[in-house]
Design a protein around this motif. Structure first.
Motif, PDB file in Angstrom:
ATOM      1  N   ALA A 289       1.141  -1.266  -0.356  1.00 25.33           N
ATOM      2  CA  ALA A 289       0.213  -0.140  -0.470  1.00 25.33           C
ATOM      3  C   ALA A 289       0.503   1.318  -0.314  1.00 25.33           C
ATOM      4  O   ALA A 289       1.813   1.381   0.814  1.00 25.33           O
ATOM      5  N   GLY A 290       0.490   2.529  -0.703  1.00 23.32           N
ATOM      6  CA  GLY A 290       1.139   3.449  -0.891  1.00 23.32           C
ATOM      7  C   GLY A 290       0.800   4.338  -1.070  1.00 23.32           C
ATOM      8  O   GLY A 290      -0.551   4.712  -0.766  1.00 23.32           O
ATOM      9  N   GLU A 291       0.972   5.687  -1.786  1.00 25.00           N
ATOM     10  CA  GLU A 291      -0.052   6.619  -1.703  1.00 25.00           C
ATOM     11  C   GLU A 291      -0.252   6.997  -3.052  1.00 25.00           C
ATOM     12  O   GLU A 291      -1.671   6.704  -3.624  1.00 25.00           O
ATOM     13  N   THR A 292       0.958   7.228  -4.119  1.00 21.86           N
ATOM     14  CA  THR A 292       0.105   6.917  -5.595  1.00 21.86           C
ATOM     15  C   THR A 292       1.763   6.474  -6.200  1.00 21.86           C
ATOM     16  O   THR A 292       2.876   5.946  -5.717  1.00 21.86           O
ATOM     17  N   ALA A 293       1.025   5.620  -7.933  1.00 24.21           N
ATOM     18  CA  ALA A 293       2.244   5.070  -8.589  1.00 24.21           C
ATOM     19  C   ALA A 293       1.887   5.574  -9.389  1.00 24.21           C
ATOM     20  O   ALA A 293       0.874   5.060 -10.000  1.00 24.21           O
ATOM     21  N   ILE A 294       3.187   5.332 -10.920  1.00 22.79           N
ATOM     22  CA  ILE A 294       2.670   4.140 -11.889  1.00 22.79           C
ATOM     23  C   ILE A 294       2.993   3.178 -11.992  1.00 22.79           C
ATOM     24  O   ILE A 294       3.983   2.666 -11.704  1.00 22.79           O
ATOM     25  N   ILE A 295       2.168   2.457 -12.946  1.00 20.20           N
ATOM     26  CA  ILE A 295       1.630   1.066 -13.028  1.00 20.20           C
ATOM     27  C   ILE A 295       1.924   0.738 -14.874  1.00 20.20           C
ATOM     28  O   ILE A 295       1.562   1.723 -15.208  1.00 20.20           O
ATOM     29  N   ARG A 296       2.436  -0.228 -15.523  1.00 18.60           N
ATOM     30  CA  ARG A 296       2.615  -0.773 -16.904  1.00 18.60           C
ATOM     31  C   ARG A 296       2.119  -1.491 -17.060  1.00 18.60           C
ATOM     32  O   ARG A 296       2.189  -2.957 -15.960  1.00 18.60           O
ATOM     33  N   ASN A 297       1.475  -2.337 -18.332  1.00 15.66           N
ATOM     34  CA  ASN A 297       1.062  -3.222 -18.263  1.00 15.66           C
ATOM     35  C   ASN A 297       2.586  -3.592 -19.384  1.00 15.66           C
ATOM     36  O   ASN A 297       3.813  -3.166 -19.414  1.00 15.66           O
TER      37      ASN A 297
ATOM     38  N   ASN B 198      10.613  -1.650   2.087  1.00 20.86           N
ATOM     39  CA  ASN B 198       9.493  -0.931   1.162  1.00 20.86           C
ATOM     40  C   ASN B 198       9.670  -2.229   0.486  1.00 20.86           C
ATOM     41  O   ASN B 198       8.846  -2.694  -1.080  1.00 20.86           O
ATOM     42  N   PRO B 199       9.095  -3.878   0.773  1.00 29.43           N
ATOM     43  CA  PRO B 199       8.933  -4.529   0.531  1.00 29.43           C
ATOM     44  C   PRO B 199       7.662  -4.730  -1.068  1.00 29.43           C
ATOM     45  O   PRO B 199       6.808  -4.729  -0.008  1.00 29.43           O
ATOM     46  N   HIS B 200       7.935  -4.959  -1.763  1.00 21.74           N
ATOM     47  CA  HIS B 200       6.978  -5.108  -2.640  1.00 21.74           C
ATOM     48  C   HIS B 200       5.828  -3.823  -2.895  1.00 21.74           C
ATOM     49  O   HIS B 200       5.014  -4.000  -3.923  1.00 21.74           O
ATOM     50  N   GLY B 201       6.822  -2.904  -2.835  1.00 18.36           N
ATOM     51  CA  GLY B 201       6.481  -1.425  -2.787  1.00 18.36           C
ATOM     52  C   GLY B 201       7.011  -1.082  -4.489  1.00 18.36           C
ATOM     53  O   GLY B 201       7.455  -1.690  -4.644  1.00 18.36           O
ATOM     54  N   ALA B 202       6.615   0.232  -4.665  1.00 15.70           N
ATOM     55  CA  ALA B 202       7.079   0.555  -6.196  1.00 15.70           C
ATOM     56  C   ALA B 202       8.334   1.425  -5.944  1.00 15.70           C
ATOM     57  O   ALA B 202       8.503   0.827  -6.754  1.00 15.70           O
ATOM     58  N   ILE B 203       9.060   0.850  -5.364  1.00 13.36           N
ATOM     59  CA  ILE B 203      10.485   1.226  -5.510  1.00 13.36           C
ATOM     60  C   ILE B 203      10.864   0.997  -3.636  1.00 13.36           C
ATOM     61  O   ILE B 203      10.748   0.887  -2.136  1.00 13.36           O
ATOM     62  N   GLU B 204      12.201   0.410  -4.167  1.00 11.94           N
ATOM     63  CA  GLU B 204      12.264  -1.418  -3.482  1.00 11.94           C
ATOM     64  C   GLU B 204      13.632  -0.939  -3.257  1.00 11.94           C
ATOM     65  O   GLU B 204      14.507  -0.388  -3.940  1.00 11.94           O
ATOM     66  N   LYS B 205      14.536  -0.777  -2.372  1.00 11.64           N
ATOM     67  CA  LYS B 205      15.859  -0.603  -1.692  1.00 11.64           C
ATOM     68  C   LYS B 205      16.484  -1.407  -0.756  1.00 11.64           C
ATOM     69  O   LYS B 205      15.868  -2.137   0.408  1.00 11.64           O
ATOM     70  N   VAL B 206      17.418  -1.854  -1.625  1.00 10.73           N
ATOM     71  CA  VAL B 206      18.587  -2.896  -0.804  1.00 10.73           C
ATOM     72  C   VAL B 206      19.824  -2.088  -0.987  1.00 10.73           C
ATOM     73  O   VAL B 206      20.544  -1.672  -2.146  1.00 10.73           O
ATOM     74  N   HIS B 207      20.616  -2.940   0.055  1.00 13.72           N
ATOM     75  CA  HIS B 207      22.081  -2.053   0.822  1.00 13.72           C
ATOM     76  C   HIS B 207      23.052  -2.953  -0.746  1.00 13.72           C
ATOM     77  O   HIS B 207      23.193  -3.937  -0.258  1.00 13.72           O
TER      78      HIS B 207
ATOM     79  N   TYR C 129      -3.348   4.925  -3.629  1.00 16.91           N
ATOM     80  CA  TYR C 129      -4.041   3.796  -2.531  1.00 16.91           C
ATOM     81  C   TYR C 129      -4.730   4.391  -1.947  1.00 16.91           C
ATOM     82  O   TYR C 129      -4.542   5.541  -0.982  1.00 16.91           O
ATOM     83  N   ASP C 130      -6.414   4.246  -1.697  1.00 21.12           N
ATOM     84  CA  ASP C 130      -7.328   4.520  -1.338  1.00 21.12           C
ATOM     85  C   ASP C 130      -7.860   3.823   0.342  1.00 21.12           C
ATOM     86  O   ASP C 130      -7.956   2.477   0.066  1.00 21.12           O
ATOM     87  N   ASN C 131      -7.251   4.775   1.374  1.00 18.54           N
ATOM     88  CA  ASN C 131      -6.742   4.207   2.916  1.00 18.54           C
ATOM     89  C   ASN C 131      -7.894   3.984   3.354  1.00 18.54           C
ATOM     90  O   ASN C 131      -8.316   2.952   4.215  1.00 18.54           O
ATOM     91  N   LEU C 132      -9.051   5.065   2.855  1.00 23.43           N
ATOM     92  CA  LEU C 132     -10.099   4.282   3.294  1.00 23.43           C
ATOM     93  C   LEU C 132     -11.329   2.899   3.525  1.00 23.43           C
ATOM     94  O   LEU C 132     -11.079   2.435   4.098  1.00 23.43           O
ATOM     95  N   ASP C 133     -11.148   2.769   1.812  1.00 24.28           N
ATOM     96  CA  ASP C 133     -11.244   1.438   1.682  1.00 24.28           C
ATOM     97  C   ASP C 133     -10.568   0.265   1.379  1.00 24.28           C
ATOM     98  O   ASP C 133     -10.578  -0.649   0.804  1.00 24.28           O
ATOM     99  N   LYS C 134      -9.252   0.625   1.114  1.00 24.26           N
ATOM    100  CA  LYS C 134      -8.321  -0.354   1.487  1.00 24.26           C
ATOM    101  C   LYS C 134      -7.779  -0.878  -0.044  1.00 24.26           C
ATOM    102  O   LYS C 134      -7.547  -2.625  -0.010  1.00 24.26           O
ATOM    103  N   LYS C 135      -7.970  -0.571  -0.874  1.00 21.22           N
ATOM    104  CA  LYS C 135      -7.653  -0.504  -2.411  1.00 21.22           C
ATOM    105  C   LYS C 135      -7.056   0.255  -3.023  1.00 21.22           C
ATOM    106  O   LYS C 135      -7.234   1.890  -3.138  1.00 21.22           O
ATOM    107  N   TRP C 136      -6.486  -0.069  -4.217  1.00 21.30           N
ATOM    108  CA  TRP C 136      -6.049   0.594  -4.881  1.00 21.30           C
ATOM    109  C   TRP C 136      -6.771   1.558  -6.283  1.00 21.30           C
ATOM    110  O   TRP C 136      -7.677   0.469  -6.400  1.00 21.30           O
ATOM    111  N   VAL C 137      -6.523   2.128  -6.734  1.00 21.29           N
ATOM    112  CA  VAL C 137      -7.506   2.921  -6.949  1.00 21.29           C
ATOM    113  C   VAL C 137      -7.270   4.070  -8.327  1.00 21.29           C
ATOM    114  O   VAL C 137      -6.133   4.202  -8.856  1.00 21.29           O
ATOM    115  N   LEU C 138      -7.690   3.379  -9.840  1.00 17.08           N
ATOM    116  CA  LEU C 138      -7.368   4.044 -10.986  1.00 17.08           C
ATOM    117  C   LEU C 138      -6.844   5.513 -11.126  1.00 17.08           C
ATOM    118  O   LEU C 138      -8.313   5.590 -10.513  1.00 17.08           O
TER     119      LEU C 138
END
Length: 302
Positions: free
Chosen positions: A87-95, A275-284, A105-114
């Motif tokens: 879950a996050g705030e906004t992100a870009i997705i691609r097909n 940020n596992p499974h997020g739009a930007i994950e970070k590993v040292h 991410y709609d925190n009230l309804d707990k789902k991603w929305v276009l």
């Protein structure tokens, strides 16, 4: 890191792992003539989208999953999760055609929305937009889980001997993965009874970035103590920095292997990420080096 960047560009949510599989096959065919042992490739009919590289006369196995989290477009632009995208705030997705859309991410309804005024094709799949960079010793990109593990195994491939490297599918879909099928095949054909699970774990209050790859003592699955202790002792003897992880949630291909009918020992070893499974994950980068050296050490000694 160019190889890792290429892997992170591939659109391959659960069910579409064939794109990563084909990338690996091409990489092996182009590079393996000068490796210590040239592997035999097992894939195609009877394997779905799975792939195995068999080096020499194998004594142990390593497994990494190829799929990522994402979304399936449902009716009326519903975004149906594939696995568990963070879950996050906004992100870009691609097909798969590199068409893009903005979501939030709609925190009230707990789902991603276009967010965009678009009509998604029902049944199309969408993943995070690739955005690879290295900043302040952190490698940043979507899909480091689990393209980073694939990168490490391909980096090691030129010097691997007597090992099966298996690339699995559907791991992000909880208990739907093909790890059990691959473990069965390896056990029946080469009597492989010990498996290293190359996957990426989480940075937590107890597992820190930059302190080495984590050896998981347990998550929802529990590796057999005798094998677990042997691996920990071997890694300790290697001198490579590492951490120990104890979790009550999360799982891996090892969970499926542990639930199978085959007496195959397994253990999860992987770098921790932010940020596992997020739009930007970070590993040292130090944790990537640690994971690379741990797998090199163990594959040459198991």
């Amino acid at each position: 890191m160019e190889l890792l960047k290429e892997l992170c560009q591939i659109h391959a949510p659960s069910g579409e792992e064939f794109r990563v599989r084909d990338f690996i096959i091409d990489y092996v065919n182009r590079n393996s003539d000068h490796w210590v042992q040239k592997p035999q490739l097992y894939y195609g009919n009877g394997y779905q989208d799975c792939l195995m590289l068999v080096f020499g006369e194998p004594r142990c196995g390593v497994m990494a999953h190829m799929d990522s989290v994402g979304f399936t477009a449902g009716y009326g632009n519903e975004l149906i999760p594939i696995g568990s995208p963070a879950a996050g705030e906004t992100a870009i997705i691609r097909n798969e055609l590199n068409h893009t859309a903005e979501v939030y991410y709609d925190n009230l309804d707990k789902k991603w929305v276009l967010k965009d005024d678009l009509q998604l094709n029902p049944g199309s799949t969408w993943t995070w937009m690739p955005d690879f960079s290295i900043q302040d010793q952190m490698v940043q990109s979507p899909f480091l889980d689990n393209r980073l593990s694939i990168f490490i195994l391909l980096e090691l491939a030129h010097q691997l001997k007597d090992t099966v490297v298996a690339f699995s599918t559907y791991e992000e879909m909880s208990n739907a993965g093909k790890a059990g099928f691959l473990a069965k095949t390896m056990y029946e054909q080469w009597q492989i009874d010990k498996m290293l699970i190359a996957d990426i774990t989480w940075v937590t209050d107890y597992v820190k970035a930059g302190r080495g790859a984590a050896i998981s003592l347990r998550d929802v699955g529990i590796p057999r103590k005798v094998f677990r202790d042997k691996i920990v002792d071997m890694v300790k003897a290697s001198g490579v920095p590492y951490q120990l992880e104890i979790e009550k949630a999360g799982g891996s291909d090892g969970t499926i292997i542990g639930a199978s009918d085959y007496p195959v020992d397994w253990i999860f070893i992987g770098a921790p990420e932010i940020n596992p499974h997020g739009a930007i994950e970070k590993v040292h980068q130090d944790d990537i080096e640690s994971m690379l050296h741990i797998y090199k050490y163990l594959c040459n000694r198991l």
